[in-house]
Design a protein around this motif. Structure first.
Motif, short mmCIF file in Angstrom:
data_model
loop_
_atom_site.label_atom_id
_atom_site.label_comp_id
_atom_site.label_asym_id
_atom_site.label_seq_id
_atom_site.Cartn_x
_atom_site.Cartn_y
_atom_site.Cartn_z
N LEU A 1 0.84 -1.20 0.00
CA LEU A 1 0.00 0.00 0.00
C LEU A 1 0.87 1.25 0.00
O LEU A 1 0.62 2.21 -0.74
CB LEU A 1 -0.93 -0.02 1.22
N TYR B 1 0.21 3.32 -3.30
CA TYR B 1 -0.67 4.49 -3.27
C TYR B 1 -0.06 5.69 -3.99
O TYR B 1 -0.70 6.27 -4.87
CB TYR B 1 -1.10 4.84 -1.84
N TYR C 1 -1.64 7.41 -7.22
CA TYR C 1 -2.00 8.82 -7.12
C TYR C 1 -1.29 9.63 -8.22
O TYR C 1 -1.92 10.45 -8.91
CB TYR C 1 -1.62 9.34 -5.73
N VAL D 1 -2.22 -1.21 -7.14
CA VAL D 1 -2.28 0.05 -7.89
C VAL D 1 -3.59 0.18 -8.67
O VAL D 1 -4.22 1.23 -8.66
CB VAL D 1 -1.06 0.18 -8.84
N ILE E 1 -6.83 1.24 -6.73
CA ILE E 1 -6.69 2.58 -6.17
C ILE E 1 -6.73 3.60 -7.30
O ILE E 1 -7.42 4.62 -7.21
CB ILE E 1 -5.36 2.72 -5.38
N TYR E 2 -6.02 3.29 -8.38
CA TYR E 2 -6.03 4.19 -9.53
C TYR E 2 -7.46 4.38 -10.04
O TYR E 2 -7.88 5.50 -10.33
CB TYR E 2 -5.13 3.63 -10.63
N PHE F 1 -8.21 11.16 0.00
CA PHE F 1 -7.98 9.84 0.60
C PHE F 1 -9.29 9.13 0.98
O PHE F 1 -9.48 7.97 0.61
CB PHE F 1 -7.03 9.94 1.79
N SER G 1 -10.86 7.51 -1.89
CA SER G 1 -10.16 6.40 -2.53
C SER G 1 -10.19 5.14 -1.67
O SER G 1 -9.65 4.12 -2.05
CB SER G 1 -8.71 6.80 -2.82
N VAL H 1 -8.57 1.30 -1.94
CA VAL H 1 -7.55 0.82 -1.01
C VAL H 1 -7.97 -0.51 -0.41
O VAL H 1 -7.19 -1.47 -0.35
CB VAL H 1 -7.31 1.86 0.11
N CYS I 1 -6.01 -4.00 -0.88
CA CYS I 1 -5.43 -4.74 0.26
C CYS I 1 -5.89 -6.20 0.27
O CYS I 1 -5.10 -7.11 0.50
CB CYS I 1 -5.81 -4.06 1.57
#
Lengths: 272, 303, 381
Positions: B100, B104, B108, B186, B189-190, B220, B223, B227, B231
């Protein structure tokens, strides 16, 4: 998101990609190393590549892998596409929950468990282990990946296309082959490619389900890796990376060209 | 006639993949479960069929009565197994946090890249996923070993005098897991950052919020679904990982995938390895169910 | 028989008791789980009619169309087409074709391929198909676009391909689901007339679903106004506007003032109502049998109300005074909102027939609104 790209952002992207690609780049570079000591550079050479082609065991393993890959990917694509249709089109049937569970579970199932359980099945029914058992195992787990890829395309599929075809007199089966399948074909093809790559990559499940005479390339590489890093392995890895990278890059270029063409066509339509 | 064809085709669409998965996915699990309850002696020699329909139902029923919990008792008695489970979970959890931390900023940065560059960056993240897992793990051996490239570089740069021992330690396993599973972290999150409306940040700044605070208070939290998905996608397979601890880890690296493998291939103890698999599955069911729920919730709110 | 508005053609089989309906919905009900989309609905549509189903989204109009096309089966009741019960006949066997709201053009086929698709399913000879496709392309003026794919066409062209594809098989009924919904306003108006023209030329029965009342009024011979799975009224556009059957229809179509009141005097052909609005007595022509004291509504369209500063000669009925509250200027006409002393608003509109007005009405003016005895309609429901 339309925004400025800060220095921090650029740094994290550059470092991230360096981390992702440096090991592969180094592996490729050292496959051209003259020296047998992988980590000491002693000049450029392609001799390890020639050595590969004389390595009978490696070539046999590559041939087994290619056959398993093509066969399992093709069958998995058919089964996975059927499963995707069942999941998106039949919202209610007995045992649907179990069905969707069996589609999603293999995606996160530890390979050791999948491999062990399939092996025990083959032993239980006294099925000789070898080429066919590996293929069956690969079909089973990669069809789930195909199902997920095709399903995500089917979810956005405009159902009125099928209704229009039926309205114009095409029975459901004709409608599927003439309308649905051609429209979702790109997703089906990427499902096949994914299934093929998964089969090409798999070590754990193949190790459990394979038998004498059906050693796949990853199994061969693994057994040699355990003995230490050698330039030959670097060379075969480089070839594999090159094959996959070429495939992916060609596919994305074709996609991009099609996209550009589509945008140009649309602009042309509005000029008239 | 046409109607009949349609009806048959409609059935086949469900029945064929359903039967396939029942036969090759569900049934094998019950066999694992059954063997995990059987006597050690029964399955050795390794090729003796575990159950035989030709013996008739009664005989199989007799066998059912003989189900024993010995193998599970064995798992409990030998601290090695317990340690392996705990250590697998710990290594997977630590690796997930590390992934992570690396993933992240990368996601980002990608999401904030110029929109013309984003498809290329996305492809570059996905590309390693297509190349062989085994090869990617193997690539690290040459880098991490004592006379490897990392040590050569560090000594050349005079950061260290004596080579570091990284290969065959848990550190190498962490590096291997972070490296191999980075795309899984990635991508979700992306995806969640990319669809975020940047005017939210502008609104926050307009209302007097400094950039960094705006990140913590707006970007955050939005997102978090990505995340969470990332995970789970790293943690779940990492628990049962075999290749990474086997190639990069050392003899003191205990991971349950490795234990199962050696129990099966080296000790040829099928009942115990089956019991190991069953317990691993039971442990993983909790995160798998949590993951499916999180996904379903994300899909609901996405609609 | 009274007649309203202007009509396009002498075509009124629904007034002929001997005429046989072409499409017949008999007590059709369709439920989806707990939701009743269509509720015990009966309807007759005649051959060569241009019929519109009008209603807000979710009123069941699309479900009705889809049941006729065969995508849904009625939960109860039956649908007859040209005397044949359609139950159990799959969509690909029904002699009806549909033009979809999204057009549903096959993206991987050319314009020609799309139009030929239905003909191929019928096993028509190649030469015949080619001839028919050519004819259809000519009909929708797309001859030079035959080889293009749908994404290479503009919105209006796609709409015409969808139309050509649906009529190519010469269906008994052409179903159109919001046929003009995706077009911009100007193109929509043009296309309305093209559709009417085409329907006349081909001599087909058209059944169109729309939520746009102007579209329905312009194109249709008859309109069915639907709400919550039921038909509220079936009539010609002019009848629906001038003689709505209920408050719902009056309110749904166009602008209307609905004044509540109690019947004071009910006579033959005339009624006097004491409106809830204080000081207003309404005298209106009506053929309805009403009894004294009955609660009724008086519906009157804004354009049928006069507005002016002068008090009418006889202000004892159909006249009330108020304050000019709001003015909406539309160019061709102006709508005035008059606030009565009890706070009620009455809308009155007037045509701007001349360019220059001396001393025009303005905000806060005290004005009188008045109307004739035949200007509005007394409604009991």
């Amino acid at each position: 998101m339309n925004t400025t790209w800060s220095r921090f952002n650029i740094a994290s992207v550059v470092l991230g990609f360096a981390f992702l690609y440096l090991p592969i780049v180094l592996l490729v570079i050292y496959s051209f190393n003259e020296s047998r000591l992988v980590t000491v550079w002693a000049g450029f050479s392609t001799k390890w590549y020639f050595a590969l082609f004389n390595n009978r065991g490696l070539m046999d393993a590559a041939w087994v892998t290619a056959r398993v890959g093509v066969l399992s990917a093709s069958i998995a694509t058919v089964l996975g596409t059927l499963a995707a249709i069942a999941l998106t089109r039949y919202t209610r049937f007995r045992g649907r929950l179990l069905f969707s569970g069996m589609i999603y579970a293999p995606l996160v199932m530890p390979e050791v468990i999948t491999g062990l359980s399939l092996l025990l099945l083959f032993v239980a029914v006294n099925f000789d282990r070898g080429f066919w058992t590996v293929t069956l195992a690969h079909i089973t787990f990669s069809m789930c990946f195909v199902a997920v890829v095709v399903q995500s395309r089917l979810v956005t599929f405009d159902r009125s296309l099928e209704e229009a075809a039926m309205d114009l007199g095409a029975p459901p089966v004709t409608t599927f082959f003439k309308i649905t399948l051609p429209v979702i074909l790109p997703a089906v093809i990427s499902g096949w490619m994914l299934a093929f790559t998964l089969s090409l990559d798999d070590l754990v499940i193949a190790s459990f389900t394979s038998g004498p005479g059906a050693t796949t390339l990853p199994m061969k590489i693994y057994s040699q890796v355990r003995l230490g890093v050698t330039p030959e392995i670097n060379a075969i890895c480089t070839i594999l990376i090159a094959i996959v990278a070429t495939g992916v890059i060609i596919a994305s270029l074709i996609n991009k060209r099609r996209e550009v063409q589509r945008i140009r066509d649309e602009q042309a339509a509005f000029r008239i | 006639m046409q109607k009949l064809i349609t009806a048959i085709a409609g059935r086949l669409v469900i029945v064929v993949p359903y039967l396939w998965l029942l036969l090759f996915f569900l049934v094998p699990f019950f066999i694992v479960l059954k063997i995990s309850f059987s006597e050690v002696a029964m399955a050795i020699p390794a090729y003796q069929p575990a159950f035989d329909l030709s013996q008739g139902l009664a005989a199989n029923f007799e066998k059912l009565k003989k189900l024993s919990l010995d193998n599970y008792q064995w798992l409990l008695d030998d601290a090695l197994y317990f340690k392996a489970y705990v250590s697998s979970l710990t290594i997977a959890a630590v690796s997930t946090v590390l992934t992570l931390l690396v993933g992240y900023p990368l996601a980002y940065g990608m999401a904030r890249a110029p929109s013309t560059l984003r498809p290329t960056l996305l492809m570059l993240v996905i590309l390693p996923f297509w190349t062989s897992f085994l090869i990617r793990v193997y690539a690290w051996i040459g880098i991490l070993k004592p006379e490897g490239l990392l040590n050569q570089f560090l000594m050349w740069a005079h950061v260290i005098d004596t080579p570091l021992t990284i290969l065959n330690t848990n550190t190498a396993v962490f590096i291997g897991i972070v490296y191999s599973y980075l795309p899984f972290m990635v991508l979700p999150i992306y995806a969640s950052l990319e669809k975020m409306d940047y005017s939210l940040i502008e609104a926050a700044q307009d209302l007097g919020c400094p950039s960094f605070t705006a990140f913590w208070k707006i970007t955050f939290p939005l997102s978090i679904p990505g995340v969470v998905a990332g995970c789970f996608l790293v943690f779940i397979p990492a628990v049962g990982e075999f290749v990474i601890p086997d190639l990069l880890g050392g003899s003191q690296t205990l991971m349950i995938g490795k234990t199962l493998w050696s129990e099966f291939f080296s000790n040829r103890d099928w009942p115990v390895s089956s019991a190991v698999a069953v317990v691993l599955l039971v442990i993983l069911i909790v995160p798998i169910v949590l993951f499916q729920r999180a996904q379903a919730r994300a899909q609901e709110s996405g609609k | 028989m009274e007649s309203f508005g202007s009509f396009r053609r002498k075509f009124a089989p629904w007034d002929d008791p001997a005429a046989k309906p072409y499409i017949r919905f008999e007590n059709v009900t369709k439920t989806f789980g707990d939701f009743t989309a269509v509720n015990d609905l009966s309807l007759d549509v005649f051959n060569r009619e241009f019929f519109a189903l009008l209603g807000a989204s979710g009123c069941g109009k699309s479900t009705l169309l889809r049941m006729l096309a065969g995508f849904e089966e009625p939960t109860s009741g039956r649908i007859l087409l040209d005397g044949q019960d359609l139950r159990g006949i799959p969509p690909y066997r029904r002699p009806v074709n549909m033009m979809f709201q999204s057009y549903a053009l096959f993206p991987h086929m050319t314009v020609e391929g799309n139009i030929a698709f239905g003909l191929k399913q019928d096993g028509m000879a190649k030469s015949e198909i080619d001839a028919r496709v050519g004819e259809m392309l000519k009909l929708v003026k797309l001859e030079q676009f035959a080889k293009r794919k749908p994404h290479q066409l503009s919105g209006g062209q796609r709409q015409r391909v969808a139309l050509a594809r649906a009529v190519a098989k010469r269906p008994k009924v052409l179903l159109l689901d919001e046929p003009l919904g995706a077009l911009d306003k100007k193109l929509r108006e043009e296309t309305q007339f093209e559709l009417m023209d085409l329907q006349y030329k081909l001599g087909l029965t058209f059944m169109v679903v729309t939520h746009d009342q102007e579209e329905a009024m312009t194109m249709a011979d008859r309109i069915a106004v639907m709400d919550h799975g039921r038909i509220m009224q079936v009539a010609t556009p002019a009848e629906v506007y001038e003689a709505p059957a209920s408050k719902f229809v009056a309110d749904f179509i166009g602008n209307v003032n609905l004044l509540e009141g109690a019947v004071e005097k009910a006579g033959s052909g005339e009624v006097e109502i004491a409106a809830a609005t204080q000081g207003l007595t309404i005298r209106a022509d009506t053929s309805k049998a009403l009894s004294s004291g009955q609660n009724v509504w008086f519906a009157i369209r804004p354009e049928k109300i006069r507005i002016g500063r002068e008090k009418p000669v006889d202000a004892s009925f159909n006249a009330v005074e108020g304050e000019l509250w709001d003015i909406a200027y539309f160019g061709d006409m102006t709508v005035f909102h008059v606030r009565l002393d009890n706070g009620d608003l009455i809308k009155a509109s007037s045509l701007n027939a001349v360019r220059k007005v001396e001393n025009p009405l303005t905000y806060d003016d005290r004005v009188w609104v008045s109307f004739d005895t035949d200007a509005g309609l007394v409604l009991t429901a």
